[in-house]
Enzyme design. Sequence first.
Site, mmCIF file in Angstrom:
data_model
loop_
_atom_site.group_PDB
_atom_site.id
_atom_site.type_symbol
_atom_site.label_atom_id
_atom_site.label_comp_id
_atom_site.label_asym_id
_atom_site.label_seq_id
_atom_site.Cartn_x
_atom_site.Cartn_y
_atom_site.Cartn_z
ATOM 1 N N SER A 9 0.848 -1.191 0.000
ATOM 2 C CA SER A 9 0.000 0.000 0.000
ATOM 3 C C SER A 9 0.883 1.240 0.000
ATOM 4 O O SER A 9 1.623 1.493 0.958
ATOM 5 C CB SER A 9 -0.909 0.003 1.230
ATOM 6 O OG SER A 9 -1.483 1.297 1.348
ATOM 7 N N HIS A 34 -0.883 -1.111 -4.520
ATOM 8 C CA HIS A 34 -2.199 -0.805 -3.943
ATOM 9 C C HIS A 34 -2.308 0.707 -3.717
ATOM 10 O O HIS A 34 -1.552 1.296 -2.938
ATOM 11 C CB HIS A 34 -2.344 -1.561 -2.619
ATOM 12 C CG HIS A 34 -3.686 -1.464 -1.982
ATOM 13 N ND1 HIS A 34 -4.753 -2.259 -2.345
ATOM 14 C CD2 HIS A 34 -4.151 -0.662 -0.984
ATOM 15 C CE1 HIS A 34 -5.806 -1.962 -1.599
ATOM 16 N NE2 HIS A 34 -5.472 -0.989 -0.771
ATOM 17 N N ASP A 36 -4.626 3.693 -2.438
ATOM 18 C CA ASP A 36 -5.795 3.976 -1.599
ATOM 19 C C ASP A 36 -6.398 5.321 -1.965
ATOM 20 O O ASP A 36 -5.789 6.366 -1.722
ATOM 21 C CB ASP A 36 -5.378 3.944 -0.126
ATOM 22 C CG ASP A 36 -5.133 2.522 0.352
ATOM 23 O OD1 ASP A 36 -6.078 1.714 0.283
ATOM 24 O OD2 ASP A 36 -4.000 2.217 0.759
ATOM 25 N N MET A 38 -9.325 7.948 -1.310
ATOM 26 C CA MET A 38 -10.310 8.307 -0.283
ATOM 27 C C MET A 38 -10.861 9.699 -0.571
ATOM 28 O O MET A 38 -10.092 10.595 -0.945
ATOM 29 C CB MET A 38 -9.632 8.333 1.092
ATOM 30 C CG MET A 38 -8.867 7.064 1.431
ATOM 31 S SD MET A 38 -8.160 7.188 3.086
ATOM 32 C CE MET A 38 -7.098 5.742 3.115
ATOM 33 N N HIS A 67 -8.014 0.955 -4.699
ATOM 34 C CA HIS A 67 -8.991 0.703 -3.634
ATOM 35 C C HIS A 67 -9.793 1.984 -3.430
ATOM 36 O O HIS A 67 -9.314 2.944 -2.837
ATOM 37 C CB HIS A 67 -8.224 0.293 -2.368
ATOM 38 C CG HIS A 67 -9.100 0.042 -1.183
ATOM 39 N ND1 HIS A 67 -8.603 -0.097 0.096
ATOM 40 C CD2 HIS A 67 -10.448 -0.098 -1.071
ATOM 41 C CE1 HIS A 67 -9.603 -0.301 0.933
ATOM 42 N NE2 HIS A 67 -10.743 -0.302 0.253
ATOM 43 N N MET A 69 -12.178 4.059 -1.752
ATOM 44 C CA MET A 69 -12.948 4.317 -0.524
ATOM 45 C C MET A 69 -13.682 5.629 -0.729
ATOM 46 O O MET A 69 -13.344 6.669 -0.144
ATOM 47 C CB MET A 69 -11.981 4.365 0.670
ATOM 48 C CG MET A 69 -11.458 2.993 1.055
ATOM 49 S SD MET A 69 -9.987 3.076 2.089
ATOM 50 C CE MET A 69 -8.731 3.168 0.835
ATOM 51 N N MET A 138 -11.752 -6.325 4.168
ATOM 52 C CA MET A 138 -10.979 -5.378 4.993
ATOM 53 C C MET A 138 -10.700 -5.989 6.371
ATOM 54 O O MET A 138 -11.587 -6.569 6.988
ATOM 55 C CB MET A 138 -11.750 -4.074 5.187
ATOM 56 C CG MET A 138 -11.853 -3.169 3.966
ATOM 57 S SD MET A 138 -10.276 -2.636 3.281
ATOM 58 C CE MET A 138 -9.566 -1.705 4.653
ATOM 59 N N GLY A 143 -9.519 3.819 6.098
ATOM 60 C CA GLY A 143 -9.273 5.242 6.329
ATOM 61 C C GLY A 143 -7.821 5.582 6.631
ATOM 62 O O GLY A 143 -7.338 6.624 6.223
ATOM 63 N N PHE A 144 -7.147 4.678 7.338
ATOM 64 C CA PHE A 144 -5.779 4.989 7.768
ATOM 65 C C PHE A 144 -4.907 3.741 7.777
ATOM 66 O O PHE A 144 -5.412 2.638 8.037
ATOM 67 C CB PHE A 144 -5.796 5.589 9.183
ATOM 68 C CG PHE A 144 -6.599 6.857 9.264
ATOM 69 C CD1 PHE A 144 -6.030 8.085 8.949
ATOM 70 C CD2 PHE A 144 -7.949 6.816 9.610
ATOM 71 C CE1 PHE A 144 -6.786 9.253 8.999
ATOM 72 C CE2 PHE A 144 -8.719 7.969 9.657
ATOM 73 C CZ PHE A 144 -8.135 9.190 9.343
ATOM 74 N N ASP A 172 -6.643 -6.520 3.587
ATOM 75 C CA ASP A 172 -6.039 -5.183 3.655
ATOM 76 C C ASP A 172 -6.224 -4.597 5.048
ATOM 77 O O ASP A 172 -7.366 -4.396 5.482
ATOM 78 C CB ASP A 172 -6.716 -4.300 2.588
ATOM 79 C CG ASP A 172 -6.214 -2.867 2.585
ATOM 80 O OD1 ASP A 172 -5.201 -2.576 3.237
ATOM 81 O OD2 ASP A 172 -6.855 -2.029 1.900
ATOM 82 N N GLY A 174 -3.305 -3.864 8.516
ATOM 83 C CA GLY A 174 -2.577 -4.448 9.640
ATOM 84 C C GLY A 174 -1.869 -5.758 9.342
ATOM 85 O O GLY A 174 -1.433 -6.452 10.275
HETATM 86 C C1 DX5 Z 1 -6.644 1.538 4.997
HETATM 87 C C2 DX5 Z 1 -6.125 1.226 3.636
HETATM 88 C C3 DX5 Z 1 -4.974 0.297 3.643
HETATM 89 C C4 DX5 Z 1 -3.779 0.762 4.439
HETATM 90 C C5 DX5 Z 1 -3.050 -0.456 4.905
HETATM 91 O O1 DX5 Z 1 -7.857 2.183 4.865
HETATM 92 O O2 DX5 Z 1 -7.130 0.652 2.832
HETATM 93 O O3 DX5 Z 1 -4.607 -0.079 2.336
HETATM 94 O O4 DX5 Z 1 -2.896 1.574 3.724
HETATM 95 O O5 DX5 Z 1 -1.973 -0.051 5.683
HETATM 96 P P1 DX5 Z 1 -1.389 -0.983 6.832
HETATM 97 O O6 DX5 Z 1 -0.818 -2.188 6.170
HETATM 98 O O7 DX5 Z 1 -0.377 -0.113 7.468
HETATM 99 O O8 DX5 Z 1 -2.524 -1.335 7.749
HETATM 100 ZN ZN ZN Z 2 -6.503 -0.199 0.923
#
Ligand code: DX5
Ligand code: ZN
Length: 224
Positions: A9, A34, A36, A38, A67, A69, A138, A143-144, A172, A174
Amino acid sequence: MPIAKISPSLLSGDFGILAAECKRMVSHGADWLHMDVMDGHFVPNITIGAPVISCLSKHLNAFLDCHMMVSHPEKWVDDFAKAGASLYCFHIEATQDASALIDKIHAAGMKAGVAVKPKTPISTVMDLGHKMDMCLVMTVEPGFGGQRFMAECMPKVKELRAKYPDLDIEVDGGIAPENIDAAAKAGANVIVAGTSIFKADDISGTIESFRTIVNTEQDLLAKK
Ligand code: DX5
Ligand code: ZN
C-alpha cells in the site's frame, strides 16, 4: 489455484516521490501496487484521484490495484480507466447496484473488485463471486494505515474461499509477519501491506516470505 499477489500500500510511502516509491516496491518484488483512494465522505480522510493515477501510469508499467474508498464509486470509473487503473475495487456499502457497477468497470476495460468493511457481512457479496474479479475483505476500518489487524474477519475469508476456490481474495489492514499465517490459512491470496512492508528492514525478504506462506497454504487448500 489462485497464486499469491503481494500489493504494497503506497499510503505508507513518501507521496512527494510517489513514482519512485512505486518503482522501489516493484524492484523489491511487488506484484501489484495498492493505491488507496479516499474522498473524505466514505472515510474520514482524503488522498488522491484519477489525475495522480494518470501521472503515475505514465512513469510505470505496473498493475495498479485501486482501492476506492469513495461514496459514489460509479462516478469515477471512466476517469480511472482513462488514467490507467488496472483494477477498480469499490465498496459494497457505497453502492445500490453492485452488479451494474461491475458491468460498467468491465466495459471500461478494468478488472472489478468488491470490498467489504469489517462489520459488513460477507453474505452481501456472496452472489457476486462469479462476476467480480476480486473480493477485498478489509481487516481494519478503512481510512488509515498503521492499524491493528482484525483476526475476527478471517471467517469471512474462509467462507468466501470455500465457495469460490479460484477467486482472488484480498486482505487489507494491519497485515504483518505475525498474522500473515492466519490470513493465508483462511484462504486470502492477495496481500496488501503498508506499514509492515515500508518499515521492514528487509523489504524483499518480507514480500518473498508473504508470497511463500500464501502459496504454501493455497497448495494445501487445493489438496483438501
Ligand atoms: C486503509 C487502507 C490500507 C492501508 C493499509 O484504509 O485501505 O490499504 O494503507 O496499511 P497498513 O498495512 O499499514 O494497515
Ligand atoms: Zn486499501
